[in-house]
Each structure stands twice: as C-alpha cells, then as structure tokens.
Design an enzyme around this catalytic site. Structure first.
Site, PDB file in Angstrom:
ATOM      1  N   ASP A 243      68.688  97.972  45.776  1.00 41.43           N
ATOM      2  CA  ASP A 243      69.415  97.685  47.014  1.00 41.43           C
ATOM      3  C   ASP A 243      68.448  97.321  48.148  1.00 41.43           C
ATOM      4  O   ASP A 243      67.460  98.012  48.387  1.00 41.43           O
ATOM      5  CB  ASP A 243      70.234  98.916  47.408  1.00 41.43           C
ATOM      6  CG  ASP A 243      71.355  98.593  48.379  1.00 41.43           C
ATOM      7  OD1 ASP A 243      71.175  97.719  49.241  1.00 41.43           O
ATOM      8  OD2 ASP A 243      72.423  99.219  48.268  1.00 41.43           O
TER       9      ASP A 243
ATOM     10  N   THR B 184      76.330  95.483  51.254  1.00 41.11           N
ATOM     11  CA  THR B 184      76.099  96.055  49.926  1.00 41.11           C
ATOM     12  C   THR B 184      77.279  95.866  48.978  1.00 41.11           C
ATOM     13  O   THR B 184      77.150  95.249  47.917  1.00 41.11           O
ATOM     14  CB  THR B 184      75.764  97.549  50.052  1.00 41.11           C
ATOM     15  OG1 THR B 184      74.555  97.684  50.793  1.00 41.11           O
ATOM     16  CG2 THR B 184      75.595  98.193  48.681  1.00 41.11           C
TER      17      THR B 184
ATOM     18  N   LYS C  32      74.479 109.827  45.014  1.00 44.21           N
ATOM     19  CA  LYS C  32      73.161 109.366  45.454  1.00 44.21           C
ATOM     20  C   LYS C  32      72.066 110.403  45.245  1.00 44.21           C
ATOM     21  O   LYS C  32      70.875 110.069  45.314  1.00 44.21           O
ATOM     22  CB  LYS C  32      73.202 108.952  46.918  1.00 44.21           C
ATOM     23  CG  LYS C  32      73.466 110.087  47.896  1.00 44.21           C
ATOM     24  CD  LYS C  32      73.495 109.562  49.331  1.00 44.21           C
ATOM     25  CE  LYS C  32      73.773 110.685  50.325  1.00 44.21           C
ATOM     26  NZ  LYS C  32      73.839 110.174  51.723  1.00 44.21           N
TER      27      LYS C  32
ATOM     28  N   ASP D 256      66.535  99.982  50.295  1.00 43.44           N
ATOM     29  CA  ASP D 256      67.515  99.856  51.378  1.00 43.44           C
ATOM     30  C   ASP D 256      67.529 101.081  52.294  1.00 43.44           C
ATOM     31  O   ASP D 256      67.508 100.950  53.521  1.00 43.44           O
ATOM     32  CB  ASP D 256      68.908  99.631  50.787  1.00 43.44           C
ATOM     33  CG  ASP D 256      69.962  99.402  51.850  1.00 43.44           C
ATOM     34  OD1 ASP D 256      70.002  98.293  52.414  1.00 43.44           O
ATOM     35  OD2 ASP D 256      70.746 100.327  52.129  1.00 43.44           O
TER      36      ASP D 256
ATOM     37  N   HIS E  76      66.628 100.880  56.278  1.00 44.83           N
ATOM     38  CA  HIS E  76      67.515 101.232  57.389  1.00 44.83           C
ATOM     39  C   HIS E  76      66.837 102.222  58.340  1.00 44.83           C
ATOM     40  O   HIS E  76      66.977 102.109  59.562  1.00 44.83           O
ATOM     41  CB  HIS E  76      68.810 101.849  56.852  1.00 44.83           C
ATOM     42  CG  HIS E  76      69.827 100.853  56.422  1.00 44.83           C
ATOM     43  ND1 HIS E  76      70.471 100.013  57.300  1.00 44.83           N
ATOM     44  CD2 HIS E  76      70.320 100.552  55.188  1.00 44.83           C
ATOM     45  CE1 HIS E  76      71.317  99.247  56.642  1.00 44.83           C
ATOM     46  NE2 HIS E  76      71.241  99.549  55.352  1.00 44.83           N
TER      47      HIS E  76
ATOM     48  N   ASP F 159      70.918  92.917  46.346  1.00 46.43           N
ATOM     49  CA  ASP F 159      72.166  92.449  46.942  1.00 46.43           C
ATOM     50  C   ASP F 159      71.943  91.675  48.229  1.00 46.43           C
ATOM     51  O   ASP F 159      72.728  90.796  48.579  1.00 46.43           O
ATOM     52  CB  ASP F 159      73.107  93.632  47.199  1.00 46.43           C
ATOM     53  CG  ASP F 159      72.418  94.801  47.901  1.00 46.43           C
ATOM     54  OD1 ASP F 159      71.177  94.778  48.051  1.00 46.43           O
ATOM     55  OD2 ASP F 159      73.119  95.755  48.282  1.00 46.43           O
ATOM     56  N   HIS F 160      70.868  91.963  48.941  1.00 46.56           N
ATOM     57  CA  HIS F 160      70.610  91.337  50.240  1.00 46.56           C
ATOM     58  C   HIS F 160      69.211  91.724  50.675  1.00 46.56           C
ATOM     59  O   HIS F 160      68.493  92.434  49.956  1.00 46.56           O
ATOM     60  CB  HIS F 160      71.631  91.800  51.283  1.00 46.56           C
ATOM     61  CG  HIS F 160      71.772  93.291  51.356  1.00 46.56           C
ATOM     62  ND1 HIS F 160      70.783  94.127  51.844  1.00 46.56           N
ATOM     63  CD2 HIS F 160      72.776  94.124  50.959  1.00 46.56           C
ATOM     64  CE1 HIS F 160      71.157  95.381  51.763  1.00 46.56           C
ATOM     65  NE2 HIS F 160      72.369  95.421  51.211  1.00 46.56           N
TER      66      HIS F 160
ATOM     67  N   HIS G 219      71.298  94.887  57.880  1.00 43.04           N
ATOM     68  CA  HIS G 219      71.599  93.636  57.183  1.00 43.04           C
ATOM     69  C   HIS G 219      73.063  93.311  57.397  1.00 43.04           C
ATOM     70  O   HIS G 219      73.833  94.139  57.886  1.00 43.04           O
ATOM     71  CB  HIS G 219      71.275  93.755  55.693  1.00 43.04           C
ATOM     72  CG  HIS G 219      71.880  94.961  55.045  1.00 43.04           C
ATOM     73  ND1 HIS G 219      73.154  94.974  54.519  1.00 43.04           N
ATOM     74  CD2 HIS G 219      71.397  96.221  54.866  1.00 43.04           C
ATOM     75  CE1 HIS G 219      73.426  96.172  54.033  1.00 43.04           C
ATOM     76  NE2 HIS G 219      72.382  96.962  54.235  1.00 43.04           N
TER      77      HIS G 219
END
Length: 851
Positions: free
Chosen positions: A147, A185, A271, A305, A309, A352-353, A462
C-alpha cells in the site's frame, strides 16, 4: 618381558578394585547449555543450569536460554544456533531437522542450515530452466500489494531494497503504473481486482453516500460489507466461476459476499497481524494438496502507506518502512525457493497509489469562500461537496451555484471547482449517482477543507489527480509467464485484471481495460486481440451543381470564379489516392456505430467523413509539416459557401447561426493551413464547419494557429484528426443519434459536448509522419465544449497565458476518444495489433513536479 606385562595388568586390576571398593564414582559434568533442552521438565536432582519455562523465576537459566529457547518463539528466521534445534512449542517457524517434512521451516532454513544460496544471491533464472515441481501443472499467481508504494521510492532508493530491486532486474517492470482517480486505497484495490473504473464498480472513494440506498460507506463501518456497494466481478470470482480456487490474504472486497459468494479462502482484515505471519500463511496455502491448493492468491501489507501518512514521503522513517516491505518480499521469495516454486509461481508486485507531502500551511478553507458553509464536504486532496440534508435535498442542491462561487474568486486558487460532467474525461469520474456533482481538483501538496477545525494536515496523503508523479504506483512482475529483464512504458491499473486472467487462462468478465494491450509483458500471450470490424461503410457524395436557388444564407464576395473554385472539390481517383496517402497515413478511421450515414469528402489537403445524421463531419484528417514560420496566415474573412457534394437538405446553412445565438461556425480543418488564398476556398465550405460556442473558439483557434504548428516543429510534422463528441449522459461512450438530436439549442444543428484532437508523429523525429517505419508517438485531447473560459479564469486574459495549460489538463488516451466517438483509429498500421493497442492506451503526462 611376559612377566612385566602380567605384573602391569595385575597392578591395574588392583587399582580398579581398590577404587570400586572405596566407593569412587564416575564424575558427572554439570549442564551448561539449553541446546536440545528447551522446555525440559525441571528436576531438583539435575546439576547445572535449567531450560524449563520457569527458570527465569529461579534465576537458574543457562546463559544461552534466551537465544536458544525464547528468541525462536519471536523470530521468523533461522540462525546457525537454531539449526537442528529440538522442536520447541510455540515457535513461529522451525529450524529442526524434520521441518521440511513437517512443512513448518522458516523460509531461510535451506540457505542458513543447509548451505544453499538464498534467492537474493541467485542469478536471474534462465527461461530454459525447469519451472514447476510435480503436482503444479499450472503456475499459481500471487498478487502482492504494498500500500502507498509510490514509483519514486524505487527510483530513488532501489539500492536500499535489494529484494525488490532484484525482482525489478530479473523480471518485468513498468516505469510506473497509473492509479485511477481518486487515488485512494479501496478505490484502486478494487479497480485492480475488477478492471473497472470507480464509476463502473461503485467504490468511488473511501467514504461515499448513496442516495438510492440512503446509506453511507466508510472503511470502518459495517455497511462496507453490504454487497450492494460492490459492483463488477473481482478476479477471485472470475477464477472460481471457471473452476479454479482463490485465496485472499486481505484485499478490499474479498470479505464481502459479492454476487452471493466469497473467495475459496479469505481472511477478515486485521491490521495487527504481522507481515511475516501473512507470508507464512500464503506459503502454507501453496503447501496444500492439489485438490485444495489455490491457483490465485492475494497478499497485502499496509506499508509504506502507514508510515507515509505519519511522516510524509521523504523521511528516514519511510526508508525503514520500505526496508520492512523489502524484507517481506524477500521472505516470500525465500519461502517459494524452499518449495522450488520461485520459478514456477507468477508474482505481481504492485501498489494502489503513491504518496504526497502535506502541510497545515497548505490548506484551502471553504469558510474563505462562503459566509455560511452550509453543505457536507468530503475534505482532503480529492474533495466532493453535496447537500448535508440527504436524501431530502440531494437532487435540489444547488451544485452549479457552489461551483460558480468557487470559480475565479482569487488571483491564485489552489483548486479548480468542476461539475462532475465537466471533469477531464481521462478521469472517468462522472457516471455514478455516488459521485457528488461538485468536485474540486486540488493542486499538488494542497488540500481543501471546510474550516480551521481540520487538523489532519501533517505528514503525507494521497487522492490527488492521477497524473501527478507523486501518485504513481509501482508495478513489477516475475515468473515463467513474464518476459525477463524487461522494462515497459507506463500503463493504467485497469489493465491488470485482463493480464491476470491471461496468466490464469481465464475468460475475463466485461471490464474497462483494453485486452491485449499488455501482451508485451508476457512470454507467451494467452489472448490474441482481433481487429475491430467496421459497422457502417461510407456512402457516396457525388459532385453536383450549386443548388438554385441558394437559400443557405452563406456568402463569399471574394470568389469571382465560383465554378472553378468548386471544381477543386471534384477530385479524380488518382487525386483521391494521393490525398489519402498524404492525409490518412495510418488508415481511415473506421465507424463502429451502427446505421451511421456518412460519406468521405476528399480535398487536396484534408479529408473528412461528413455525417448526414448530425450534419457535420465525424472527423477530419490532415498532415502538416515542420515549418520555420511561427504563425499561419489569416483566413479569408466573411467567406463561406455550400459544399456542392452535400445535398442541401443534409447540409448546414449559414442561416443556422443567427447573431443572437451563443454558437458560431468553427472549422475542423483550418482554412489558413492551405498555402495560398485560392486553396483556402477548399476549406471555406459548410461541410467543414461545426457549431462552437463563441468563448470556445478562442481556445480552438489558438490551439490550431499557434500550438499545432509549434508541436509540428517539435515533432517533425503531425497527422491531425479532430472531430465532435456527443456525451450528454456523461457515460464515456458515444450517444445515440436520438439522444444527440435532443440537444439542438434552437437550431437543427446538435451541439457537441466536447471536441477531440489526435496528434500523431513518428517517435524517431528524423522521419516525418509519412515516411515513419518505426513506432509512433501520440498526443490526444478531449476538450470540453463550454460557453466560457471560466475553467481557466481567462475571459480577459490573452490566449498564450492559458490555452496550452487548459488543453493539457484535458489530455486523454486515443482509446478514450474511440469510446466517445465510435471510431477506430490506426486501422492501416502494419504492426501487430497489441502494439497498436499500446499506442491507443498511452496517456501523455504534462504535470510538472512540485519544486
């Protein structure tokens, strides 16, 4: 001598006898190590240190107790100390001698304990090597998502990620993979799984309101498991529907009962599960008997990811997160090698990004634009605005008023407000009731929010325009199905679904990808695309006399020899062939619309396909060369006449354009591209005009008189094809003629919603478009046909300050143009069709990186 030996033996015997008689015992060495003794039962009679699970309480543990008995329960790897260990309860993985038989070895067991080389140290596999062990008739496919892994991370720090870098070196990789908008996401993971744009599969953001369901969707809500949110057919269903088995270790949508079923095996998202545990479980799935073993598997990790963040995309912490992700891949590859599957499994590693830096100093507040922020706003890098009173006011909310109030309010705004139907077509973000009508396209590193209560503005985020470099994702692939040591140009993630279907030998469900466009990634492509079949052939439009009386309302006082001028339109077959060679070097655009009535009109310098259904050209094509001149001559003024090849009843007239209307005739082929005033008359005809808003002509004329000649100089000539688009229901596909005729704006001429321009040149700029034998380059645009230029705040600004930026915002793929027009381009190319599909799915990028 014999007597001496007897005496010696006697002495030994006496000595032993005395020793035994005196009660001497053999000495016992105290225990000093826990090797082979972990979790033994404690005995008070035992001498030395202990290795039972209570020894720490007694402070009686051996010195190696921690390393030998405790660390194995916390470690996912072997060490020389662990090799051959006695089986220990609760270890994460084993390094015992029987672990291969028990199928619970640590992934590096063979390289640490058996002296084999690690996957990382191995050379790249040769294509001739035996690939799969017995029992694996078809290569499994693993889809592994990291991610938020933006492509720039690998570009800048590849040396810090040896496993990922090896995968890149040995397999196939793209410079980057383009995410769909918004670059979120759930949105992109589900697009990867289905091959559908968000507007098609329904997951249009991480937070959504659906007026028909009257429900809200969010990542943390239980409603996210309602199948009504999830459209399309994800790859795990495509696999199971066609007799394969699928297992997902976390993937958005995989724990939802889509279309009444789940994957064969799936995990509910958690997670807190360590990445190593996820890899271990995936490897165990591959250890299952053939009857239960999945053919398709997914694996997902949250890094980089989560760290991006928190700390932003440029930080020491992000490097640590990347190295963690790299170790996770290394663990997977080691585990595959241990099973002799490292050259059997096809692995796709992607993201994903990307990730962008943000700051609390870069926020646009809606409170600065409205006295009362009386609406609901999805804040951040991809904001949407709707009524806060839903469903009651959902349809009556003044979206146009909101956009107007957010347009051109300040000399410098860090966002543009759009109605969803006016968003760039390349985004494919309009055709779904869940997409709110008001959308803000935000500048890089900025966010738009309600007011100063917003605090989530540190670190990274994102969601931005998918053309931004920071939003680009990685794509790497490795395995027997992929070409080796292969770098390919960028592509969109809607194409991955078809690629996976090909690797699994499946028939894809309907999707937005272009099947076959990624064949160049595959060693032996499974799917061979077929050329499109034209549905409507051109009719004949023969040369005829000027109608009498002429009621067109057109005039051209500068023409003194009308018959001679009209005869220039009466080309013989040889002249038509020469015109086609010059103006259609890559073949005539084919019409894929059913029952379309049109004819080809040949002129010396351009060719058009005139539609009797919409009274204007479907397309116009011409080729211009590099010129040293930076400007073109003006067109003859007040000069327009009927095209004598078009019957009057099927032709536009000048009287259609009354002064009180907001539209005016514009030219598809610019008359002043002809070299002489006399030749200009070939284009000053009604078959070459299209209706344009007067404000739009500023953009169109500057584009043609300044930018196209500029691009022709830069690229050693251009072939230009342009024409109208009708997409009133903004579904990304051409409208029916019945729909088109409903939009005639007080005249019988339908008004296009957009105009397209496709510019093709030779990649090798030594060659012109006409003598190009190698690959082609393309720039294509889909320009919204709007009455004003408020998108650029340009009503009073000179065109050189805003036109080029505007058209670059509305760049598009040729494939997008085809879908919106029902045309098929490049039908005359001699190259393999998959190469043409690569050209059609290419999206030019103009966005400059943030300094």
């Amino acid at each position: 001598m014999i007597q001496q030996k007897v005496l010696f033996i006697s002495l030994v015997a006496v000595t032993l006898g005395l020793g035994l008689g005196l009660g001497l015992k053999e000495s016992v060495q105290p225990q000093v190590s826990c090797r082979y003794r972990c979790n033994e039962t404690f005995s008070k009679m035992a001498s030395g240190c202990s290795c039972d699970d209570k020894c720490t309480e007694r402070q009686a543990c051996c010195s190696d107790y921690e390393d030998t008995c405790v660390l194995p329960t916390q470690s996912w790897s072997c060490s020389k100390l662990r090799c051959g260990e006695k089986r220990i309860a609760n270890v994460l993985c084993s390094c015992s001698d029987d672990c291969l038989e028990k199928k619970d070895c640590c992934t590096d067991y063979k390289s640490i304990c058996k002296g084999e080389t690690s996957w990382l140290k191995d050379k790249c596999a040769s294509s001739g090597a035996t690939q799969c062990p017995a029992g694996f008739e078809q290569s499994p496919l693993i889809l592994f998502s990291m991610d938020g892994f933006r492509a720039g991370y690998l570009e800048n720090w590849d040396s810090l990620m040896p496993n990922i870098n090896k995968l890149k070196t040995c397999g196939t990789h793209a410079k980057y993979m383009r995410a769909v908008y918004p670059t979120k996401t759930f949105v992109n993971h589900y697009t990867i799984a289905t091959g559908l744009y968000p507007e098609s599969h329904g997951i249009i953001d991480n937070n959504i309101y659906d007026v028909n369901l009257n429900l809200n969707f969010s990542l943390s809500s239980s409603t996210a498991r309602n199948p009504a949110w999830w459209g399309g057919q994800p790859i795990w269903h495509t696999a199971t529907y066609q007799g394969l088995k699928a297992a997902t270790y976390f993937w958005p949508g995989s724990e939802v009962k889509i279309n009444g079923s789940y994957p064969t095996i799936f995990k509910n998202y958690n997670k807190s599960i360590p990445f190593e545990a996820r890899v271990t479980e995936v490897l165990k799935w591959l250890d299952l008997p053939k009857a239960k073993r999945p053919d398709f598997l997914t694996l997902y990790i949250e890094e980089p990811d989560t760290t991006g963040h928190k700390y932003g995309p440029v930080s020491g912490e992000i490097i640590k997160a990347l190295q963690m992700a790299d170790r996770t891949l290394g663990m997977l590859m080691e585990g595959l090698k241990q099973r002799n599957l490292h050259n059997c499994v096809n692995l796709i590693l992607l993201a994903d990004h990307g990730m962008e830096e943000i700051s609390c100093d870069r926020l646009e507040y809606m409170a600065n634009y409205f006295n009362n922020v009386d609406f609901f706003m999805y804040e951040g890098p991809a904001p949407r605005i709707r009524s806060k009173n839903v469903p009651k006011d959902f349809y009556t909310f003044d979206s146009e008023g909101i956009v107007k109030n957010l347009t051109c309010r300040k000399p410098k705004q860090y966002f543009k407000a759009y109605l969803s139907k006016d968003l760039p077509k390349r985004l494919h973000y309009a055709n779904n009731i869940r997409i709110d009508k008001v959308n803000l396209m935000v500048d890089q590193q900025w966010m738009a929010v309600r007011d100063k209560k917003f605090t989530r503005c540190k670190g990274g985020t994102h969601g931005y325009d998918n053309e931004f470099k920071s939003m680009q994702a990685i794509f790497l692939a490795h395995g027997p199905g992929f070409n080796e040591k292969n770098e390919v140009t960028s592509f969109e993630n809607i194409e991955v679904y078809n690629l996976m279907c090909d690797l699994l030998k499946l028939k894809p469900a309907p999707n937005n990808g272009t099947h076959g466009s990624l064949n160049h990634l595959l060693k032996n492509p499974f799917y061979t695309p077929s050329p499109a079949k034209e549905q409507s052939s051109p009719l004949s439009c023969p040369f005829g006399p000027v109608p009498s009386p002429d009621v067109s309302g057109c005039k051209c006082s500068s023409i003194t020899e009308l018959e001679k001028v009209n005869q220039r339109l009466n080309l013989n077959n040889q002249a038509k062939t020469e015109s086609e060679a010059h103006n259609l070097p890559y073949g005539r655009p084919q019409v894929l619309q059913n029952h379309s009535k049109y004819c080809l009109l040949h002129q010396a310098k351009y060719i058009s396909a005139y539609s009797q259904d919409i009274l204007m050209p479907l397309w116009s094509s011409y080729t211009i060369y590099r010129s040293t001149s930076t400007s073109v001559p003006p067109s003859a003024s007040d000069c327009l006449r009927l095209d004598v090849r078009i019957p009057a009843a099927q032709s536009q007239t000048c009287s259609n354009y009354q002064p009180d209307l907001t539209i005016t005739p514009g030219f598809l082929y610019p008359p002043n591209f002809n070299s002489s005033n006399f030749e200009q008359y070939d284009a000053l005809i009604t078959s070459n005009i299209v209706p344009m808003f007067k404000g739009f002509t500023r953009l169109w004329n500057y584009f043609h008189t300044t930018l196209i000649p500029k691009y022709a100089r830069e690229r050693n000539g251009l072939n230009v094809i342009s024409g109208p688009i009708f997409d009133y229901n903004y579904d990304g596909h051409f409208d029916s003629y019945d729909t088109i005729k409903q939009h005639v704006n007080n005249t019988k001429i339908p008004i296009p919603t957009h105009y397209f321009v496709v510019l093709t040149s030779c990649e090798n700029q030594i060659n012109t478009p006409l003598n190009c034998l190698g690959p082609l380059k393309v720039l294509s645009f889909i320009l919204p046909h709007r009455p004003d230029n408020s998108e650029s705040c340009a009503d009073t600004s000179p065109e050189n300050l805003w036109v080029e930026e505007r058209i670059q915002i509305h760049t598009a793929r040729v494939r997008d143009v085809e879908l919106l027009t029902g045309l098929n381009f490049y039908s005359g190319l001699k190259q393999p069709l998959p190469e043409t599909l690569q050209l059609k799915t290419f999206l030019p990028i103009f966005v400059n990186p943030v300094n």
